[in-house]
Design an enzyme around this catalytic site. Structure first.
Site, PDB file in Angstrom:
ATOM      1  N   ASP A  24       0.845 -42.563 -30.256  1.00 23.97           N
ATOM      2  CA  ASP A  24      -0.005 -43.630 -30.814  1.00 23.97           C
ATOM      3  C   ASP A  24       0.789 -44.457 -31.825  1.00 23.97           C
ATOM      4  OD1 ASP A  24      -2.267 -45.103 -31.254  1.00 23.97           O
ATOM      5  OD2 ASP A  24      -3.294 -43.583 -32.447  1.00 23.97           O
ATOM      6  N   HIS A  41       4.976 -51.128 -26.930  1.00 27.39           N
ATOM      7  CA  HIS A  41       4.940 -50.138 -25.835  1.00 27.39           C
ATOM      8  C   HIS A  41       6.348 -49.973 -25.248  1.00 27.39           C
ATOM      9  CE1 HIS A  41       0.678 -50.065 -26.195  1.00 27.39           C
ATOM     10  NE2 HIS A  41       0.467 -51.248 -25.675  1.00 27.39           N
ATOM     11  N   LEU A 135      12.197 -28.227 -17.420  1.00 27.48           N
ATOM     12  CA  LEU A 135      11.043 -28.737 -18.180  1.00 27.48           C
ATOM     13  C   LEU A 135      10.059 -29.358 -17.197  1.00 27.48           C
ATOM     14  CD1 LEU A 135       9.780 -29.584 -21.007  1.00 27.48           C
ATOM     15  CD2 LEU A 135      10.886 -31.794 -20.637  1.00 27.48           C
TER      16      LEU A 135
HETATM   17  C1  FPP Z   1      -0.984 -46.094 -27.993  1.00 28.87           C
HETATM   18  O1  FPP Z   1      -0.559 -47.054 -28.924  1.00 28.87           O
HETATM   19  C2  FPP Z   1      -0.064 -46.053 -26.862  1.00 28.87           C
HETATM   20  C3  FPP Z   1      -0.396 -46.344 -25.596  1.00 28.87           C
HETATM   21  C4  FPP Z   1      -1.756 -46.740 -25.174  1.00 28.87           C
HETATM   22  C5  FPP Z   1       0.598 -46.341 -24.517  1.00 28.87           C
HETATM   23  C6  FPP Z   1       1.668 -45.307 -24.585  1.00 28.87           C
HETATM   24  C7  FPP Z   1       2.737 -45.731 -23.671  1.00 28.87           C
HETATM   25  C8  FPP Z   1       4.052 -45.660 -23.909  1.00 28.87           C
HETATM   26  C9  FPP Z   1       4.642 -45.014 -25.071  1.00 28.87           C
HETATM   27  C10 FPP Z   1       4.933 -46.327 -22.923  1.00 28.87           C
HETATM   28  C11 FPP Z   1       5.885 -45.493 -22.216  1.00 28.87           C
HETATM   29  C12 FPP Z   1       5.329 -44.274 -21.609  1.00 28.87           C
HETATM   30  C13 FPP Z   1       5.723 -43.817 -20.431  1.00 28.87           C
HETATM   31  C14 FPP Z   1       5.343 -42.448 -20.000  1.00 28.87           C
HETATM   32  C15 FPP Z   1       6.518 -44.624 -19.539  1.00 28.87           C
HETATM   33  P1  FPP Z   1      -1.583 -48.182 -29.340  1.00 28.87           P
HETATM   34  O2  FPP Z   1      -1.385 -49.361 -28.464  1.00 28.87           O
HETATM   35  O3  FPP Z   1      -2.990 -47.659 -29.319  1.00 28.87           O
HETATM   36  O4  FPP Z   1      -1.122 -48.482 -30.816  1.00 28.87           O
HETATM   37  P2  FPP Z   1      -2.024 -49.024 -32.023  1.00 28.87           P
HETATM   38  O5  FPP Z   1      -3.067 -47.964 -32.287  1.00 28.87           O
HETATM   39  O6  FPP Z   1      -1.048 -49.155 -33.148  1.00 28.87           O
HETATM   40  O7  FPP Z   1      -2.613 -50.314 -31.570  1.00 28.87           O
END
Ligand code: FPP
Length: 246
Positions: A24, A41, A135
Site C-alpha cells: 500500500d 504503481h 519460493l
Molecule cells: C495500493 O496502493 C497498491 C495497489 C492497488 C497496487 C499494487 C501493485 C503494485 C505494487 C504493482 C506491481 C505488482 C505486481 C505484482 C506486478 P494505493 O494505490 O492504494 O496507494 P495510496 O493508498 O497511497 O493511494
C-alpha cells in the site's frame, strides 16, 4: 545493512514459512513527488523484486502479494488499465528471472473478471515457472477474501446437493481445502505498508493466527532491509495460538 539483518535473523532460526504483504502507499508516494498515481504503481514493481529476492535469501517458502483487489475495479478506468498493463509488463520482464531463481508463480483470484490478454499472461507465467521449488509466489489479482469464502460455500453446497459430501463431515479442513490458498500453509506474518491498520478483505480465513506488522514505509520505498526488519520483529513475538505459555 540488509546483510547484517540477514545474519541476525538467520541466527534466530525461527523463520516465517509464509509471508503475506498488503502493498500500500503507491498513490501517496507518487503524490508526494507531484507524479501521476500510475508512476507510483510502476515504482512499486522494484519493491516486488526486493520482496521476492529478500524472501529467497531469508528462506521463506511462500510469499503472497495483494496486487489487485476486487474492490480496485472501482478505481478510474485509466488506473485499472495501467495496473493490468503493469502486471503484463512484470510477467514479460520477470518470468525468466523468476524461473532462474526457482520461483513458482500462482495467481489467486477471480479469473473470470480478467481480460483475455491478462489471463493469457497469467497462464503463461504459471506454466513457465511451474518447476520452481525455492519460493512459491502467490499473486492475488482480482482477489477478495469474502468472495473466496462465498465460492467455497457454494462448492460445498453443490457437493452436498450431489450427495458427494455429508454435512456431518464438514469441518475447518473442508473449507480450507476449497479456498484459492488450499496448497499453502496459513501466513505466519502479514506486512502492511503505508501505516494503514486494516485487513482490507485480504485472506480473512487464513490470517486467523497470523502475526501482523504495519510499517509506515510506502510500498515503492520498501526494500529487503524492511522485509528483514519485519521478520526480526516476528521472531521476537510469542505465538500462543489461543493457548497459554508452557
Ligand atoms: C495500493 O496502493 C497498491 C495497489 C492497488 C497496487 C499494487 C501493485 C503494485 C505494487 C504493482 C506491481 C505488482 C505486481 C505484482 C506486478 P494505493 O494505490 O492504494 O496507494 P495510496 O493508498 O497511497 O493511494
Amino acid at each position: 545493512m540488509s546483510n547484517e539483518l540477514l545474519v541476525r535473523l538467520k541466527a534466530c532460526g525461527d523463520f516465517p514459512r509464509h509471508v503475506a504483504i498488503i502493498m500500500d502507499g503507491n498513490g501517496r508516494w507518487a503524490r508526494s513527488r507531484l507524479l501521476p498515481r500510475t508512476l507510483g504503481h510502476h515504482a512499486g514493481m522494484k519493491s516486488v523484486r526486493e520482496a521476492v529476492e529478500g524472501c529467497i535469501e531469508a528462506g521463506v517458502e511462500v510469499l503472497t502479494l495483494f496486487a489487485f483487489s476486487q474492490e480496485n475495479w472501482a478505481r478510474p478506468a485509466t488506473e485499472v488499465s495501467a495496473l493490468m498493463n503493469l502486471l503484463d509488463e512484470y510477467i514479460s520482464k520477470e518470468t525468466a528471472n523468476l524461473r532462474e531463481s526457482s520461483v513458482r508463480v500462482t495467481v489467486l483470484g477471480d479469473r473470470n473478471s480478467l481480460n483475455s490478454r491478462t489471463l493469457t499472461a497469467i497462464e503463461r507465467v504459471e506454466q513457465d515457472t511451474e518447476g520452481g521449488t525455492r519460493l512459491q509466489l502467490a499473486l492475488c489479482i482480482a482477489y477478495s477474501a469474502r468472495e473466496e469464502l462465498t465460492c467455497a460455500a457454494r462448492r460445498i453446497a453443490r457437493e452436498v446437493e450431489a450427495g458427494t459430501l455429508d454435512p456431518q463431515n464438514i469441518d475447518e479442513q473442508s473449507i480450507a481445502e476449497r479456498l484459492y490458498t488450499a496448497a499453502f500453509p496459513d501466513p505466519d506474518l502479514l506486512i502492511r505498508t503505508s501505516g494503514e491498520q486494516r485487513i482490507s478483505n485480504f485472506l480473512l480465513w487464513q490470517l486467523a493466527y497470523t502475526e501482523l506488522y504495519v510499517t509506515p514505509v510506502l510500498w515503492p520505498d520498501f526494500s529487503r532491509t524492511h522485509l528483514f526488519e519485519a521478520i526480526l520483529d516476528f521472531q521476537s513475538r510469542e505465538r500462543r495460538f489461543g493457548r497459554v505459555t508452557a
